[in-house]
Scaffold this active site. Structure first.
Site, PDB file in Angstrom:
ATOM      1  N   ALA A  46       0.796  -1.229   0.000  1.00 45.05           N
ATOM      2  CA  ALA A  46       0.000   0.000   0.000  1.00 45.05           C
ATOM      3  C   ALA A  46       0.828   1.279   0.000  1.00 45.05           C
ATOM      4  O   ALA A  46       0.416   2.313   0.510  1.00 45.05           O
ATOM      5  CB  ALA A  46      -0.977  -0.004   1.184  1.00 45.05           C
ATOM      6  N   HIS A  49       5.012   4.685  -4.100  1.00 43.49           N
ATOM      7  CA  HIS A  49       6.470   4.745  -4.179  1.00 43.49           C
ATOM      8  C   HIS A  49       6.935   6.044  -4.840  1.00 43.49           C
ATOM      9  O   HIS A  49       6.298   6.550  -5.769  1.00 43.49           O
ATOM     10  CB  HIS A  49       7.011   3.570  -4.995  1.00 43.49           C
ATOM     11  CG  HIS A  49       6.885   2.253  -4.294  1.00 43.49           C
ATOM     12  ND1 HIS A  49       7.571   1.971  -3.131  1.00 43.49           N
ATOM     13  CD2 HIS A  49       6.157   1.146  -4.580  1.00 43.49           C
ATOM     14  CE1 HIS A  49       7.268   0.735  -2.738  1.00 43.49           C
ATOM     15  NE2 HIS A  49       6.405   0.217  -3.590  1.00 43.49           N
ATOM     16  N   VAL A 172     -12.378 -15.181 -18.287  1.00 42.29           N
ATOM     17  CA  VAL A 172     -12.167 -15.283 -19.729  1.00 42.29           C
ATOM     18  C   VAL A 172     -11.399 -16.565 -20.011  1.00 42.29           C
ATOM     19  O   VAL A 172     -10.325 -16.804 -19.450  1.00 42.29           O
ATOM     20  CB  VAL A 172     -11.405 -14.041 -20.253  1.00 42.29           C
ATOM     21  CG1 VAL A 172     -10.992 -14.225 -21.711  1.00 42.29           C
ATOM     22  CG2 VAL A 172     -12.268 -12.791 -20.088  1.00 42.29           C
ATOM     23  N   SER A 337       4.879  -4.585  -8.389  1.00 39.61           N
ATOM     24  CA  SER A 337       5.274  -3.325  -7.767  1.00 39.61           C
ATOM     25  C   SER A 337       6.262  -2.600  -8.666  1.00 39.61           C
ATOM     26  O   SER A 337       7.143  -3.248  -9.243  1.00 39.61           O
ATOM     27  CB  SER A 337       5.924  -3.618  -6.403  1.00 39.61           C
ATOM     28  OG  SER A 337       6.167  -2.421  -5.748  1.00 39.61           O
ATOM     29  N   CYS A 399     -19.556  -3.952  13.628  1.00 40.72           N
ATOM     30  CA  CYS A 399     -18.166  -4.316  13.931  1.00 40.72           C
ATOM     31  C   CYS A 399     -17.681  -3.417  15.050  1.00 40.72           C
ATOM     32  O   CYS A 399     -17.497  -2.218  14.862  1.00 40.72           O
ATOM     33  CB  CYS A 399     -17.301  -4.146  12.684  1.00 40.72           C
ATOM     34  SG  CYS A 399     -15.536  -4.271  13.012  1.00 40.72           S
ATOM     35  N   CYS A 401     -14.788  -3.565  16.767  1.00 42.41           N
ATOM     36  CA  CYS A 401     -13.368  -3.176  16.734  1.00 42.41           C
ATOM     37  C   CYS A 401     -13.144  -1.937  15.875  1.00 42.41           C
ATOM     38  O   CYS A 401     -12.395  -1.044  16.224  1.00 42.41           O
ATOM     39  CB  CYS A 401     -12.513  -4.304  16.183  1.00 42.41           C
ATOM     40  SG  CYS A 401     -12.693  -5.858  17.038  1.00 42.41           S
TER      41      CYS A 401
HETATM   42  C1  LIG Z   1       3.265  -8.432  -1.982  1.00 38.25           C
HETATM   43  C2  LIG Z   1       3.004  -7.244  -2.852  1.00 38.25           C
HETATM   44  C3  LIG Z   1       3.391  -5.964  -2.457  1.00 38.25           C
HETATM   45  C4  LIG Z   1       3.172  -4.867  -3.276  1.00 38.25           C
HETATM   46  N1  LIG Z   1       3.417  -3.616  -2.806  1.00 38.25           N
HETATM   47  C5  LIG Z   1       3.176  -2.548  -3.597  1.00 38.25           C
HETATM   48  C6  LIG Z   1       3.354  -1.233  -3.111  1.00 38.25           C
HETATM   49  O1  LIG Z   1       3.610  -1.013  -1.934  1.00 38.25           O
HETATM   50  N2  LIG Z   1       3.198  -0.210  -3.982  1.00 38.25           N
HETATM   51  C7  LIG Z   1       2.902  -0.397  -5.284  1.00 38.25           C
HETATM   52  O2  LIG Z   1       2.851   0.567  -6.024  1.00 38.25           O
HETATM   53  N3  LIG Z   1       2.636  -1.623  -5.756  1.00 38.25           N
HETATM   54  C8  LIG Z   1       2.748  -2.699  -4.940  1.00 38.25           C
HETATM   55  N4  LIG Z   1       2.478  -3.952  -5.384  1.00 38.25           N
HETATM   56  C9  LIG Z   1       2.019  -4.121  -6.758  1.00 38.25           C
HETATM   57  C10 LIG Z   1       0.545  -3.831  -6.916  1.00 38.25           C
HETATM   58  O3  LIG Z   1      -0.220  -4.427  -5.902  1.00 38.25           O
HETATM   59  C11 LIG Z   1       0.123  -4.372  -8.287  1.00 38.25           C
HETATM   60  O4  LIG Z   1       1.013  -3.914  -9.257  1.00 38.25           O
HETATM   61  C12 LIG Z   1      -1.273  -3.938  -8.669  1.00 38.25           C
HETATM   62  O5  LIG Z   1      -2.181  -4.241  -7.649  1.00 38.25           O
HETATM   63  C13 LIG Z   1      -1.619  -4.653  -9.963  1.00 38.25           C
HETATM   64  O6  LIG Z   1      -2.959  -4.474 -10.257  1.00 38.25           O
HETATM   65  P1  LIG Z   1      -3.591  -5.269 -11.465  1.00 38.25           P
HETATM   66  O7  LIG Z   1      -4.925  -4.717 -11.653  1.00 38.25           O
HETATM   67  O8  LIG Z   1      -2.640  -5.283 -12.618  1.00 38.25           O
HETATM   68  O9  LIG Z   1      -3.621  -6.790 -10.988  1.00 38.25           O
HETATM   69  P2  LIG Z   1      -4.572  -7.535  -9.954  1.00 38.25           P
HETATM   70  O10 LIG Z   1      -4.930  -6.697  -8.814  1.00 38.25           O
HETATM   71  O11 LIG Z   1      -3.895  -8.835  -9.671  1.00 38.25           O
HETATM   72  O12 LIG Z   1      -5.902  -7.787 -10.769  1.00 38.25           O
HETATM   73  C14 LIG Z   1      -5.980  -8.725 -11.818  1.00 38.25           C
HETATM   74  C15 LIG Z   1      -7.409  -9.233 -11.863  1.00 38.25           C
HETATM   75  O13 LIG Z   1      -7.575 -10.029 -13.026  1.00 38.25           O
HETATM   76  C16 LIG Z   1      -8.468 -11.069 -12.695  1.00 38.25           C
HETATM   77  N5  LIG Z   1      -8.290 -12.143 -13.691  1.00 38.25           N
HETATM   78  C17 LIG Z   1      -7.258 -12.996 -13.813  1.00 38.25           C
HETATM   79  N6  LIG Z   1      -7.467 -13.846 -14.824  1.00 38.25           N
HETATM   80  C18 LIG Z   1      -8.669 -13.519 -15.370  1.00 38.25           C
HETATM   81  C19 LIG Z   1      -9.445 -14.052 -16.435  1.00 38.25           C
HETATM   82  N7  LIG Z   1      -9.041 -15.093 -17.172  1.00 38.25           N
HETATM   83  N8  LIG Z   1     -10.654 -13.493 -16.699  1.00 38.25           N
HETATM   84  C20 LIG Z   1     -11.113 -12.422 -15.970  1.00 38.25           C
HETATM   85  N9  LIG Z   1     -10.397 -11.894 -14.937  1.00 38.25           N
HETATM   86  C21 LIG Z   1      -9.190 -12.434 -14.649  1.00 38.25           C
HETATM   87  C22 LIG Z   1      -8.057 -11.460 -11.288  1.00 38.25           C
HETATM   88  O14 LIG Z   1      -9.057 -12.196 -10.623  1.00 38.25           O
HETATM   89  C23 LIG Z   1      -7.765 -10.114 -10.672  1.00 38.25           C
HETATM   90  O15 LIG Z   1      -8.895  -9.577 -10.018  1.00 38.25           O
HETATM   91  C24 LIG Z   1       2.621  -5.057  -4.563  1.00 38.25           C
HETATM   92  C25 LIG Z   1       2.192  -6.337  -4.954  1.00 38.25           C
HETATM   93  C26 LIG Z   1       2.342  -7.405  -4.078  1.00 38.25           C
HETATM   94  C27 LIG Z   1       1.778  -8.734  -4.458  1.00 38.25           C
END
Ligand SMILES: Cc1cc2nc3c(=O)[nH]c(=O)nc-3n(C[C@H](O)[C@H](O)[C@H](O)COP(=O)(O)OP(=O)(O)OC[C@H]3O[C@@H](n4cnc5c(N)ncnc54)[C@H](O)[C@@H]3O)c2cc1C
Length: 483
Positions: A46, A49, A172, A337, A399, A401
């Site tokens: 969260a 950066h 998908v 990230s 809730c 808490c």
């Molecule tokens: C441990 C960790 C720490 C992090 N810390 C940071 C941080 O401090 N700061 C920062 O900037 N970033 C951080 N990140 C990175 C950040 O969380 C991600 O880059 C960001 O959330 C990516 O978002 P997204 O929408 O690309 O992916 P996601 O949030 O993973 O969303 C992808 C979505 O696609 C869906 N999906 C998958 N396959 C299919 C399909 N076939 N059909 C339909 N839907 C599908 C999934 O269910 C999911 O909901 C961190 C990540 C992690 C794991």
């Protein structure tokens, strides 16, 4: 035929949906699970950066810096809690100086403003609880914190308000080229669209590889965490990093916008994209490193542990834009990230590119403003009395808490792209996120979900799928009176 199908309801997919809704386009978002924000976007550190860490010249560096700059405006428009609390990258001993210098220079090259190296006195003045061996630090004035799931929800709600249709439980499973666009086969039906945007996080390789010969591979990189009780909200002001390693940004101690403190994450490549377990080894590692930053970690005040899986791409960078051999198929793949930080910039970039290719007109009715659910715990007495007089459900605390009321839970379910599960309610209201971890509020939350969604308790899940709470009733309604 629709104009655009977005695959994936994380912060990037929902951000793209909101930015595309600035144009007169017919847009749908397909999400595999029962809710948005169920992937990386729900379990991360969260942090907003600064942008000093990414290798210069990469998309990560570019979009991190651009996204960071956009956060204040986007969060103001969408009423998302965030704070510029600064980041500190701390070295523990004089040997780290060269590394800090390198990060400083890298940050300057990436265009990050407000960077400087601070010595012992300044570091301890800012952070009196920092460990005794902390030596000096890189101060990142633009570093911040944000609620990642509220950011995702806010994007989704605003997109829905502006005309985007959301389909959940819509995995998908296939994409085929058709005249004038793409056929997208999903568990919620088959759609055709002129453009497709791949925002599928950990599965963005699978989606890309369905249509393109320019193959990519995503490895899940697990990060494990502890959450410390709100009693320690003031233990640290900044997000405290240690010097980064080749696997990531190292183990942090950071406050959250909700008042808890996070310790973590680890970084471990695993095989299974669904394995979000925490492990004894991983958590021991968190403690070992975090105790350099915070020597007397109050372990009796851990609330819970969790892990998140980073979508690490074999190219070591984000994959953004139109696939080279698949016109009108756009990737936001391998967004690990700093993807949360970069999301506003990625969303804007892709939306402008797609709108341009579709020669789309502006949506004159686009409304950029979304308001969050009014939070009882943040109201003063006068505001509480007024809220209760308008809606008596504000007087019923569900809730204890987190002081979340029935009114907030009902609204979380009723809103556009509203909650459908207990975890969905939790992420929208914080009911169940406090010290007792949903021990008290779950039964009432289940009842409210039943009332609002007109379903039986047998159908209520924790997070969709088979995560049901109740397998069967021991007694039919009324029978227990005689039991
Ligand atoms: C441990 C960790 C720490 C992090 N810390 C940071 C941080 O401090 N700061 C920062 O900037 N970033 C951080 N990140 C990175 C950040 O969380 C991600 O880059 C960001 O959330 C990516 O978002 P997204 O929408 O690309 O992916 P996601 O949030 O993973 O969303 C992808 C979505 O696609 C869906 N999906 C998958 N396959 C299919 C399909 N076939 N059909 C339909 N839907 C599908 C999934 O269910 C999911 O909901 C961190 C990540 C992690 C794991």
């Amino acid at each position: 035929m629709m104009d655009v199908i977005i695959i994936g309801g994380g912060v990037v997919g929902c951000g793209v949906a909101r930015e595309l809704s600035r144009y007169k386009l017919n847009i749908a978002l397909l999400e595999k699970t029962d809710d948005i924000s169920n992937g990386q976007s729900k379990a991360n550190t969260a942090i907003i950066h600064g942008g000093y860490d990414a290798k210069p010249g990469t998309l990560k560096a570019k979009f991190n810096v651009l996204g960071n700059k956009m956060y204040d405006k986007v969060c103001e428009e969408l009423d998302v809690p965030h704070k510029r609390n600064t980041s500190l990258v701390v070295s523990f001993g004089p040997d780290g100086h060269a590394e800090l210098e390198k990060l400083l220079q890298q940050g300057i090259e990436n265009g990050v403003p407000g960077l400087s190296i601070i010595g012992q006195d300044e570091l301890r003045r800012r952070e009196p609880n920092i460990g005794s061996t902390a030596y000096e630090a890189l101060l990142v004035e633009t570093g911040g914190i944000v609620c990642p799931y509220e950011m995702t929800q806010a994007y989704a709600e605003n997109a829905a308000m502006n005309g985007v249709t959301f389909y959940r439980q819509a995995e998908v499973t296939g994409i085929e080229k058709v005249e004038g666009g793409w056929k997208v086969i999903s568990k919620a039906g088959t759609f055709t669209a002129k453009a497709v945007v791949n925002c599928a996080g950990l599965y963005s390789d699978v989606i890309n590889n369905m249509v393109s010969e320019d193959k990519i591979s995503i490895v899940p990189r697990r990060g494990e965490y502890y959450i410390v009780d709100k009693k320690y909200a003031d233990a640290f002001h900044a997000s405290i990093f240690q010097l980064p390693t080749k696997m990531g940004k190292g183990i942090l101690v950071t406050p959250t916008v909700d008042g808890t403190v996070l310790l973590g994450p680890t970084a471990e490549d695993i095989d299974d994209k669904t394995d979000t377990r925490t492990t004894a080894e991983g958590l021991a590692k968190v403690l070992k490193f975090a105790s350099l930053t915070w020597e007397h970690i109050p372990m009796r005040n851990f609330i819970t542990t969790y892990s998140g899986l980073r979508a690490h791409c074999d190219r070591n960078d984000f994959v953004l834009g139109e696939a080279p051999d698949a016109p009108m198929f756009f990737n936001a793949a391998g967004v690990e990230s700093p993807g949360l930080t970069s999301a506003p910039a990625i969303a804007q970039y892709l939306a402008e590119m797609i709108a341009d290719k579709l020669s789309a007109n502006k949506n004159e009715n686009f409304n950029p403003i979304r308001k969050g659910i009014p939070k009882f715990r943040e109201m003063n007495d006068e505001q509480r009395a007024r809220a209760i007089s308008i809606n008596p459900d504000y007087a019923k605390v569900v809730c204890r808490c987190e002081t979340v009321t029935e009114a907030e839970i009902r609204e979380a379910i009723r809103r556009p792209v509203g909650a459908r599960s207990v975890d969905g309610v939790k992420r929208r209201t914080r009911a169940g996120m406090g010290r007792c971890q949903a021990g008290f509020c779950t039964p009432r939350t289940v009842e409210i979900l039943c009332e609002e969604l007109h379903i039986s308790p047998l159908e209520v899940t924790k997070f969709g799928g088979n995560s049901k709470y109740i397998e069967s009733y021991l007694f039919e309604k009324g029978d227990n009176e005689n039991a």
